[in-house]
Design a protein around this motif. Structure first.
Motif, PDB file in Angstrom:
ATOM      1  N   ILE A  81       0.826  -1.215   0.000  1.00 44.75           N
ATOM      2  CA  ILE A  81       0.000   0.000   0.000  1.00 44.75           C
ATOM      3  C   ILE A  81       0.859   1.265   0.000  1.00 44.75           C
ATOM      4  O   ILE A  81       0.356   2.365  -0.200  1.00 44.75           O
ATOM      5  CB  ILE A  81      -1.001   0.014   1.179  1.00 44.75           C
ATOM      6  CG1 ILE A  81      -0.291  -0.160   2.535  1.00 44.75           C
ATOM      7  CG2 ILE A  81      -2.057  -1.076   1.009  1.00 44.75           C
ATOM      8  CD1 ILE A  81      -1.223   0.033   3.723  1.00 44.75           C
ATOM      9  N   GLU A  82       2.173   1.100   0.231  1.00 44.11           N
ATOM     10  CA  GLU A  82       3.074   2.244   0.237  1.00 44.11           C
ATOM     11  C   GLU A  82       4.477   1.710  -0.017  1.00 44.11           C
ATOM     12  O   GLU A  82       4.785   0.592   0.406  1.00 44.11           O
ATOM     13  CB  GLU A  82       3.006   2.864   1.653  1.00 44.11           C
ATOM     14  CG  GLU A  82       3.320   4.312   1.734  1.00 44.11           C
ATOM     15  CD  GLU A  82       3.261   4.790   3.200  1.00 44.11           C
ATOM     16  OE1 GLU A  82       2.563   4.146   4.030  1.00 44.11           O
ATOM     17  OE2 GLU A  82       3.950   5.760   3.510  1.00 44.11           O
ATOM     18  N   ALA A  83       5.303   2.489  -0.710  1.00 45.97           N
ATOM     19  CA  ALA A  83       6.665   2.019  -0.985  1.00 45.97           C
ATOM     20  C   ALA A  83       7.631   3.183  -0.896  1.00 45.97           C
ATOM     21  O   ALA A  83       7.307   4.304  -1.289  1.00 45.97           O
ATOM     22  CB  ALA A  83       6.714   1.400  -2.380  1.00 45.97           C
ATOM     23  N   ASP A  84       8.816   2.909  -0.359  1.00 45.71           N
ATOM     24  CA  ASP A  84       9.884   3.904  -0.377  1.00 45.71           C
ATOM     25  C   ASP A  84      11.075   3.287  -1.096  1.00 45.71           C
ATOM     26  O   ASP A  84      11.799   2.452  -0.545  1.00 45.71           O
ATOM     27  CB  ASP A  84      10.257   4.314   1.058  1.00 45.71           C
ATOM     28  CG  ASP A  84      11.399   5.341   1.067  1.00 45.71           C
ATOM     29  OD1 ASP A  84      11.819   5.784  -0.032  1.00 45.71           O
ATOM     30  OD2 ASP A  84      11.876   5.691   2.162  1.00 45.71           O
ATOM     31  N   LEU A  85      11.268   3.703  -2.353  1.00 42.38           N
ATOM     32  CA  LEU A  85      12.356   3.161  -3.173  1.00 42.38           C
ATOM     33  C   LEU A  85      13.465   4.198  -3.329  1.00 42.38           C
ATOM     34  O   LEU A  85      14.320   4.074  -4.203  1.00 42.38           O
ATOM     35  CB  LEU A  85      11.824   2.749  -4.564  1.00 42.38           C
ATOM     36  CG  LEU A  85      10.567   1.857  -4.585  1.00 42.38           C
ATOM     37  CD1 LEU A  85      10.194   1.506  -6.017  1.00 42.38           C
ATOM     38  CD2 LEU A  85      10.778   0.588  -3.766  1.00 42.38           C
ATOM     39  N   SER A  86      13.454   5.235  -2.480  1.00 47.59           N
ATOM     40  CA  SER A  86      14.420   6.335  -2.640  1.00 47.59           C
ATOM     41  C   SER A  86      15.827   5.895  -2.259  1.00 47.59           C
ATOM     42  O   SER A  86      16.806   6.475  -2.706  1.00 47.59           O
ATOM     43  CB  SER A  86      13.988   7.544  -1.806  1.00 47.59           C
ATOM     44  OG  SER A  86      13.924   7.172  -0.446  1.00 47.59           O
ATOM     45  N   LYS A  87      15.949   4.903  -1.410  1.00 44.16           N
ATOM     46  CA  LYS A  87      17.274   4.366  -1.056  1.00 44.16           C
ATOM     47  C   LYS A  87      17.136   2.900  -0.685  1.00 44.16           C
ATOM     48  O   LYS A  87      16.017   2.416  -0.448  1.00 44.16           O
ATOM     49  CB  LYS A  87      17.897   5.168   0.102  1.00 44.16           C
ATOM     50  CG  LYS A  87      17.020   5.241   1.336  1.00 44.16           C
ATOM     51  CD  LYS A  87      17.699   6.062   2.406  1.00 44.16           C
ATOM     52  CE  LYS A  87      16.979   6.070   3.734  1.00 44.16           C
ATOM     53  NZ  LYS A  87      15.594   6.456   3.749  1.00 44.16           N
ATOM     54  N   ALA A 243       0.171   2.102  -9.392  1.00 42.73           N
ATOM     55  CA  ALA A 243      -0.150   3.354  -8.685  1.00 42.73           C
ATOM     56  C   ALA A 243       0.766   3.571  -7.476  1.00 42.73           C
ATOM     57  O   ALA A 243       1.227   4.693  -7.231  1.00 42.73           O
ATOM     58  CB  ALA A 243      -1.614   3.333  -8.255  1.00 42.73           C
ATOM     59  N   VAL A 244       1.067   2.497  -6.781  1.00 40.56           N
ATOM     60  CA  VAL A 244       1.849   2.622  -5.545  1.00 40.56           C
ATOM     61  C   VAL A 244       3.319   3.017  -5.818  1.00 40.56           C
ATOM     62  O   VAL A 244       4.012   3.500  -4.922  1.00 40.56           O
ATOM     63  CB  VAL A 244       1.710   1.309  -4.720  1.00 40.56           C
ATOM     64  CG1 VAL A 244       2.569   0.198  -5.282  1.00 40.56           C
ATOM     65  CG2 VAL A 244       2.009   1.528  -3.264  1.00 40.56           C
ATOM     66  N   PHE A 245       3.765   2.827  -7.064  1.00 34.10           N
ATOM     67  CA  PHE A 245       5.169   3.144  -7.406  1.00 34.10           C
ATOM     68  C   PHE A 245       5.301   4.458  -8.186  1.00 34.10           C
ATOM     69  O   PHE A 245       6.392   4.834  -8.594  1.00 34.10           O
ATOM     70  CB  PHE A 245       5.785   2.000  -8.217  1.00 34.10           C
ATOM     71  CG  PHE A 245       5.745   0.680  -7.496  1.00 34.10           C
ATOM     72  CD1 PHE A 245       6.450   0.499  -6.325  1.00 34.10           C
ATOM     73  CD2 PHE A 245       4.986  -0.369  -7.979  1.00 34.10           C
ATOM     74  CE1 PHE A 245       6.409  -0.710  -5.635  1.00 34.10           C
ATOM     75  CE2 PHE A 245       4.931  -1.585  -7.311  1.00 34.10           C
ATOM     76  CZ  PHE A 245       5.649  -1.752  -6.131  1.00 34.10           C
ATOM     77  N   LYS A 246       4.187   5.113  -8.408  1.00 31.91           N
ATOM     78  CA  LYS A 246       4.185   6.357  -9.185  1.00 31.91           C
ATOM     79  C   LYS A 246       5.115   7.387  -8.532  1.00 31.91           C
ATOM     80  O   LYS A 246       5.101   7.565  -7.318  1.00 31.91           O
ATOM     81  CB  LYS A 246       2.753   6.911  -9.250  1.00 31.91           C
ATOM     82  CG  LYS A 246       2.555   7.868 -10.373  1.00 31.91           C
ATOM     83  CD  LYS A 246       1.102   8.237 -10.541  1.00 31.91           C
ATOM     84  CE  LYS A 246       1.036   9.386 -11.537  1.00 31.91           C
ATOM     85  NZ  LYS A 246      -0.255  10.012 -11.574  1.00 31.91           N
ATOM     86  N   GLY A 247       5.943   8.048  -9.362  1.00 35.84           N
ATOM     87  CA  GLY A 247       6.854   9.057  -8.832  1.00 35.84           C
ATOM     88  C   GLY A 247       8.155   8.463  -8.314  1.00 35.84           C
ATOM     89  O   GLY A 247       9.082   9.185  -7.952  1.00 35.84           O
ATOM     90  N   GLN A 248       8.236   7.131  -8.278  1.00 37.60           N
ATOM     91  CA  GLN A 248       9.464   6.479  -7.785  1.00 37.60           C
ATOM     92  C   GLN A 248      10.147   5.678  -8.883  1.00 37.60           C
ATOM     93  O   GLN A 248      11.349   5.750  -9.057  1.00 37.60           O
ATOM     94  CB  GLN A 248       9.123   5.564  -6.617  1.00 37.60           C
ATOM     95  CG  GLN A 248       8.351   6.305  -5.542  1.00 37.60           C
ATOM     96  CD  GLN A 248       8.502   5.648  -4.202  1.00 37.60           C
ATOM     97  OE1 GLN A 248       9.612   5.425  -3.734  1.00 37.60           O
ATOM     98  NE2 GLN A 248       7.389   5.338  -3.580  1.00 37.60           N
ATOM     99  N   ILE A 249       9.343   4.890  -9.617  1.00 39.34           N
ATOM    100  CA  ILE A 249       9.870   4.172 -10.789  1.00 39.34           C
ATOM    101  C   ILE A 249       9.363   4.929 -12.007  1.00 39.34           C
ATOM    102  O   ILE A 249       8.215   5.382 -12.023  1.00 39.34           O
ATOM    103  CB  ILE A 249       9.329   2.724 -10.850  1.00 39.34           C
ATOM    104  CG1 ILE A 249       9.646   1.957  -9.573  1.00 39.34           C
ATOM    105  CG2 ILE A 249       9.895   1.982 -12.052  1.00 39.34           C
ATOM    106  CD1 ILE A 249       9.017   0.556  -9.523  1.00 39.34           C
ATOM    107  N   GLU A 250      10.207   5.068 -13.033  1.00 38.66           N
ATOM    108  CA  GLU A 250       9.762   5.762 -14.247  1.00 38.66           C
ATOM    109  C   GLU A 250       8.679   4.949 -14.951  1.00 38.66           C
ATOM    110  O   GLU A 250       8.892   3.768 -15.263  1.00 38.66           O
ATOM    111  CB  GLU A 250      10.954   5.934 -15.192  1.00 38.66           C
ATOM    112  CG  GLU A 250      11.257   7.393 -15.494  1.00 38.66           C
ATOM    113  CD  GLU A 250      12.419   7.506 -16.453  1.00 38.66           C
ATOM    114  OE1 GLU A 250      12.165   7.486 -17.665  1.00 38.66           O
ATOM    115  OE2 GLU A 250      13.580   7.603 -15.982  1.00 38.66           O
TER     116      GLU A 250
END
Ligand code: NDP
Length: 307
Positions: A81-87, A243-250
């Motif tokens: 429901i939420e993901a942080d792929l920034s690091k 949707a959950v990866f929008k803005g994190q994965i191209e």
């Protein structure tokens, strides 16, 4: 802390789980909102190699899951429901529980868009289909209807003329979204009939458990009428589950993952597999192949880091 988390449990996710399982990476598979993916809502699958008599979709995908579990894959119900792929490690919130992982394989698929009718839903796999390549063969000499006005509708209708005694395209407008060339090709095909500015309000016959006809409505006049149909193909487009990866994965404009070659995404350590990236083939076997590819890349990625 996980080596690899696989999001999605369709053909792509399960195959990635078999490969990463056998590589001793103890994958965690997040089943997703539609466990088993699109195969779980089909009936007989006749084009997956290895099954000369065909195999039921749900049985095929369940066997893949059991095969992955045999090699140590762990399955968890629910969705990310939420993901942080920034690091790295990446962090995923699975229905309220956070999990950390070194690599991520996104195999969350693309869901076919449906009309949303109760009768339609009940007859999926019993005459209602979203895949002409998969199910066209079952409608030899039958009456086929395709709904939609895009390139998929044209392509599927043309393909289905190989099987059906007639193919009717039903579209809610009188203007088509399809490209000129595809529309021309369909319009030149004598087996295709056209019903425009009309929608399907009901699919018959839920009681009999098979498609026998539809109720149509002219959207301008409101007039309704019935038409006998044996196979109803929806070509209303697909919605990639990203949707959950929008803005994190191209992603591309429609939300599909943009591949950076092989199974790579724009984020190092995140790989794609199956329909979440593939808008062209969308087959069980191509999704399985993509799952294998993503697993091998994840394995090599971890190996290069000395794990
Ligand atoms: P599209 O989104 O292009 O078309 C969907 C169609 O379904 C539209 O005509 C839309 O109507 C109709 N529709 C959507 N929802 C409903 C509804 N609830 N009731 C009735 N009708 C509905 O999807 P496609 O799968 O056709 O195409 C997706 C992309 O893939 C496109 O970019 C297409 O060009 C590409 N493609 C290319 C092919 C090729 O070149 N060979 C083959 C297949 C796809 P409306 O127009 O009124 O919105």
């Amino acid at each position: 802390m996980r080596n690899v988390v696989i999001v999605g449990s369709g053909c792509a996710g399960n195959t990635a789980a078999i490969y990463t399982g056998r590589a001793n990476l103890k994958p965690l598979v997040v089943s997703g909102r539609e466990p088993g993916g699109q195969l779980s809502i089909t009936t007989l699958v006749e084009n997956f190699p290895g099954f000369p008599e065909g195999i039921e979709g749900p049985a095929l995908v369940e066997s893949m899951k059991q095969q992955a579990q045999r090699f140590g894959a762990e399955y968890v119900h629910g969705s990310v429901i939420e993901a942080d792929l920034s690091k790295r490690p990446f962090r995923l919130n699975i229905e309220g529980e956070w999990v950390e992982t070194s690599t991520l394989i996104v195999a969350s698929g693309a869901s076919a868009r449906w009309l949303g009718l109760d009768s339609e839903r009940k007859l999926i796999g019993h005459g209602v289909s979203s895949c002409a390549t998969c199910d066209g063969f079952f409608f030899r000499g039958k009456k086929i209807m395709v709904i939609g006005g895009g390139d998929s509708a044209m392509e599927e209708a043309i393909f289905l003329t190989r099987f059906g005694q007639e193919v009717a395209i039903v579209h809610r407008r009188d203007q088509f979204r399809a490209s000129r060339i595809m529309l021309d090709r369909a319009q030149q095909n004598p087996k295709i009939q056209w019903i425009t500015s009309a929608v399907v309000d009901q699919v018959f016959d839920v009681e009999k458990g098979q498609v026998t006809g539809v109720e149509l409505r002219d959207v301008r006049s409101g007039r309704t009428w019935q038409r006998p149909v044996d196979g109803l193909f929806l070509a209303l487009g697909h919605i990639p589950n990203t949707a959950v990866f929008k803005g994190q994965i191209e992603l591309d404009a429609d939300g599909y993952i943009l591949s950076k070659g092989g199974a790579r995404t724009s984020v190092e350590g995140v790989f794609h597999a199956g329909d979440v990236e593939d808008r062209t083939y969308r087959q069980a076997i191509t999704a399985a192949g993509a799952g294998c590819r993503a697993a091998i890349e994840a394995e090599r990625f971890l190996e290069a880091e000395g794990r």
